[in-house]
Design a protein around this motif. Structure first.
Motif, PDB file in Angstrom:
ATOM      1  N   ARG A  97       0.838  -1.198   0.000  1.00 28.29           N
ATOM      2  CA  ARG A  97       0.000   0.000   0.000  1.00 28.29           C
ATOM      3  C   ARG A  97       0.878   1.255   0.000  1.00 28.29           C
ATOM      4  N   GLY A  98       2.011   1.153   0.677  1.00 28.42           N
ATOM      5  CA  GLY A  98       2.949   2.266   0.704  1.00 28.42           C
ATOM      6  C   GLY A  98       3.476   2.588  -0.683  1.00 28.42           C
ATOM      7  N   LEU A  99       3.740   1.537  -1.470  1.00 26.95           N
ATOM      8  CA  LEU A  99       4.180   1.751  -2.855  1.00 26.95           C
ATOM      9  C   LEU A  99       3.114   2.511  -3.631  1.00 26.95           C
ATOM     10  N   LEU A 100       1.844   2.118  -3.481  1.00 29.03           N
ATOM     11  CA  LEU A 100       0.758   2.817  -4.171  1.00 29.03           C
ATOM     12  C   LEU A 100       0.720   4.293  -3.784  1.00 29.03           C
ATOM     13  N   ASN A 101       0.895   4.577  -2.499  1.00 31.03           N
ATOM     14  CA  ASN A 101       0.888   5.968  -2.049  1.00 31.03           C
ATOM     15  C   ASN A 101       2.025   6.765  -2.678  1.00 31.03           C
ATOM     16  N   HIS A 102       3.200   6.131  -2.784  1.00 34.87           N
ATOM     17  CA  HIS A 102       4.339   6.810  -3.418  1.00 34.87           C
ATOM     18  C   HIS A 102       4.058   7.094  -4.893  1.00 34.87           C
ATOM     19  N   LEU A 103       3.459   6.117  -5.564  1.00 35.48           N
ATOM     20  CA  LEU A 103       3.131   6.311  -6.984  1.00 35.48           C
ATOM     21  C   LEU A 103       2.104   7.426  -7.162  1.00 35.48           C
ATOM     22  N   TYR A 104       1.106   7.459  -6.266  1.00 37.40           N
ATOM     23  CA  TYR A 104       0.093   8.507  -6.332  1.00 37.40           C
ATOM     24  C   TYR A 104       0.727   9.884  -6.164  1.00 37.40           C
ATOM     25  N   ARG A 105       1.613   9.998  -5.166  1.00 42.29           N
ATOM     26  CA  ARG A 105       2.217  11.304  -4.880  1.00 42.29           C
ATOM     27  C   ARG A 105       3.214  11.715  -5.962  1.00 42.29           C
ATOM     28  N   PHE A 106       3.931  10.743  -6.510  1.00 42.10           N
ATOM     29  CA  PHE A 106       4.884  11.053  -7.586  1.00 42.10           C
ATOM     30  C   PHE A 106       4.129  11.546  -8.814  1.00 42.10           C
ATOM     31  N   GLY A 107       3.074  10.831  -9.186  1.00 40.45           N
ATOM     32  CA  GLY A 107       2.143  11.305 -10.193  1.00 40.45           C
ATOM     33  C   GLY A 107       2.497  11.102 -11.653  1.00 40.45           C
ATOM     34  N   ASP A 108       3.733  10.746 -11.971  1.00 40.19           N
ATOM     35  CA  ASP A 108       4.129  10.641 -13.378  1.00 40.19           C
ATOM     36  C   ASP A 108       4.212   9.209 -13.888  1.00 40.19           C
ATOM     37  N   ILE A 109       3.884   8.241 -13.027  1.00 36.71           N
ATOM     38  CA  ILE A 109       3.779   6.848 -13.466  1.00 36.71           C
ATOM     39  C   ILE A 109       2.334   6.441 -13.272  1.00 36.71           C
ATOM     40  N   ARG A 129      13.887  11.724  -1.395  1.00 35.23           N
ATOM     41  CA  ARG A 129      13.517  12.910  -0.610  1.00 35.23           C
ATOM     42  C   ARG A 129      12.671  12.536   0.596  1.00 35.23           C
ATOM     43  N   THR A 130      11.996  11.390   0.509  1.00 34.66           N
ATOM     44  CA  THR A 130      11.068  11.002   1.574  1.00 34.66           C
ATOM     45  C   THR A 130      11.522   9.787   2.377  1.00 34.66           C
ATOM     46  N   ILE A 131      12.417   8.975   1.804  1.00 35.58           N
ATOM     47  CA  ILE A 131      12.891   7.764   2.485  1.00 35.58           C
ATOM     48  C   ILE A 131      14.380   7.911   2.795  1.00 35.58           C
ATOM     49  N   LYS A 132      14.736   7.814   4.048  1.00 37.57           N
ATOM     50  CA  LYS A 132      16.128   8.011   4.456  1.00 37.57           C
ATOM     51  C   LYS A 132      16.914   6.710   4.550  1.00 37.57           C
ATOM     52  N   SER A 133      16.227   5.592   4.713  1.00 34.57           N
ATOM     53  CA  SER A 133      16.894   4.297   4.829  1.00 34.57           C
ATOM     54  C   SER A 133      17.117   3.687   3.449  1.00 34.57           C
ATOM     55  N   GLN A 134      18.349   3.308   3.159  1.00 31.41           N
ATOM     56  CA  GLN A 134      18.655   2.692   1.870  1.00 31.41           C
ATOM     57  C   GLN A 134      17.926   1.362   1.713  1.00 31.41           C
ATOM     58  N   GLY A 135      17.806   0.632   2.817  1.00 31.44           N
ATOM     59  CA  GLY A 135      17.098  -0.645   2.775  1.00 31.44           C
ATOM     60  C   GLY A 135      15.622  -0.468   2.435  1.00 31.44           C
ATOM     61  N   ALA A 136      14.981   0.546   3.034  1.00 33.15           N
ATOM     62  CA  ALA A 136      13.568   0.815   2.758  1.00 33.15           C
ATOM     63  C   ALA A 136      13.378   1.289   1.321  1.00 33.15           C
ATOM     64  N   LEU A 137      14.322   2.096   0.844  1.00 31.47           N
ATOM     65  CA  LEU A 137      14.281   2.573  -0.545  1.00 31.47           C
ATOM     66  C   LEU A 137      14.352   1.391  -1.515  1.00 31.47           C
TER      67      LEU A 137
END
Length: 342
Positions: A97-109, A129-137
């Protein structure tokens, strides 16, 4: 229609009051609790109409833009459909669900045709800009990459930009929190009220079984049986489907007997909230969560001299490298090697 006064109105299915819309810079939803989501949805519809219009010979045909949309042409719709169809654990569902939220906010995909190398590179910049952990990214990119692979298999997508783009997994700088035996004994002996006593018992059961929260909530006596007169338990982790196998230690067995094999159940949030109260009451400065119990079990076994391979099997790690992290944390390899000098 460009160059004429002809107009066709399209029903988007989105209902708004006049005060919730401005057209200063194109359509923008304002004064709405879900304004950002509405704007993203409208942008998605606009992209579909724009692509469909290229095929139309008459203006009136544009009204049928949503009738020719093939299964999965929208990236977010495809992902959402697969989330509903799948059997994800609570933690997996949160990440997807977090991925979907990122896609929604990014808006260009929006559509699969938007999955270009350039857009993925820009998506990566947005995520950083929003994720500080390399593992989470890496995890966000990994989930999206897997959905694209699935879409290609289903022939709704032709190109995976991740074939030309790599995100390194990186290393987490945060060391896992675990309790030492003295802290466990303090929690075991502390006098709590009835509610916190049940929570304490659950936590101690976790500390001596290594079960994750979701596996703890699913635990039944069906998992327990005897091998050569010794009680053991086994099953497969909900999160990874990796099997685990371990002896039922005395502390865990006593708690099972206390509750006749039916352990108390709490929501993850409520359980962690109660664990904070337990830590405060016992004067433990560490931030105790349900996952701390799992870390505690792994380090407890290693401290007792249980081989890393056996610890890995006991807690259901998919790779022994995950377990080696605990050994490095305790310096077990160094200690074991230097014992020869004593």
């Amino acid at each position: 229609q460009i160059g004429t006064s002809n107009i066709v109105y399209i029903n988007t299915g989105i209902k708004l009051y006049p005060k919730q819309v401005t057209f200063k810079n194109g359509f923008t939803c304002i004064n709405h609790d879900r304004a950002s989501m509405v704007n993203i949805k409208v942008r998605e519809i606009f992209r579909k109409v724009e692509l469909y219009a290229e095929k139309c010979t008459e203006l009136s045909q544009i009204k049928d833009y949503d009738k020719e949309v093939t299964y999965g042409s929208s990236v977010s719709e495809f992902i959402n459909k697969k989330i509903i169809e799948g059997e994800l654990s609570t933690n997996q569902l949160k990440r997807h669900r977090g991925l979907l939220n990122h896609l929604y906010r990014f808006g260009d995909i929006v559509l699969f045709s938007d999955l270009t190398l350039e857009n993925i590179m820009r998506f990566d910049v947005y995520l950083r800009r929003t994720i500080k952990s390399q593992g989470a990214l890496h995890k966000v990119h990994s989930i999206l990459r897997n959905y694209i692979k699935l879409a290609i298999k289903l022939k709704v997508c032709e190109y995976n930009p991740y074939d030309d783009f790599e995100v390194k997994k990186g290393k987490s700088l945060k060391e896992p929190t675990f309790l030492i035996e003295e802290e466990i004994d303090l929690i075991k002996s502390f006098k709590f009220d009835e509610r916190l006593t049940k929570v304490r018992d659950l936590f101690i059961f976790q500390c001596f079984t290594g079960l994750s929260y979701i596996d703890l909530m699913d635990f039944t006596l069906d998992w327990v049986y005897e091998v050569d007169g010794i009680k053991v338990f086994r099953d497969a982790r909900n999160k990874t489907d990796v099997g685990f196998y371990s002896i039922l230690l005395p502390d865990a067995e006593r708690i099972l007997q206390k509750y006749d094999g039916v352990l108390p159940k709490y929501s993850n949030q409520k359980y962690n909230d109660y664990l904070k109260l337990i830590a405060m009451a016992c004067g433990i400065k560490k931030r105790i969560t349900t996952h701390v119990a799992r870390h505690t079990y792994a380090t407890y076994l290693l401290n007792k001299g249980v081989p890393i391979a056996s610890v890995s099997k006991a807690i259901g790690h998919s790779s022994i490298k995950q377990t080696e992290h605990y050994a490095r944390l305790l310096g077990k390899t160094v200690i074991s090697d230097m014992k020869k000098l004593l």
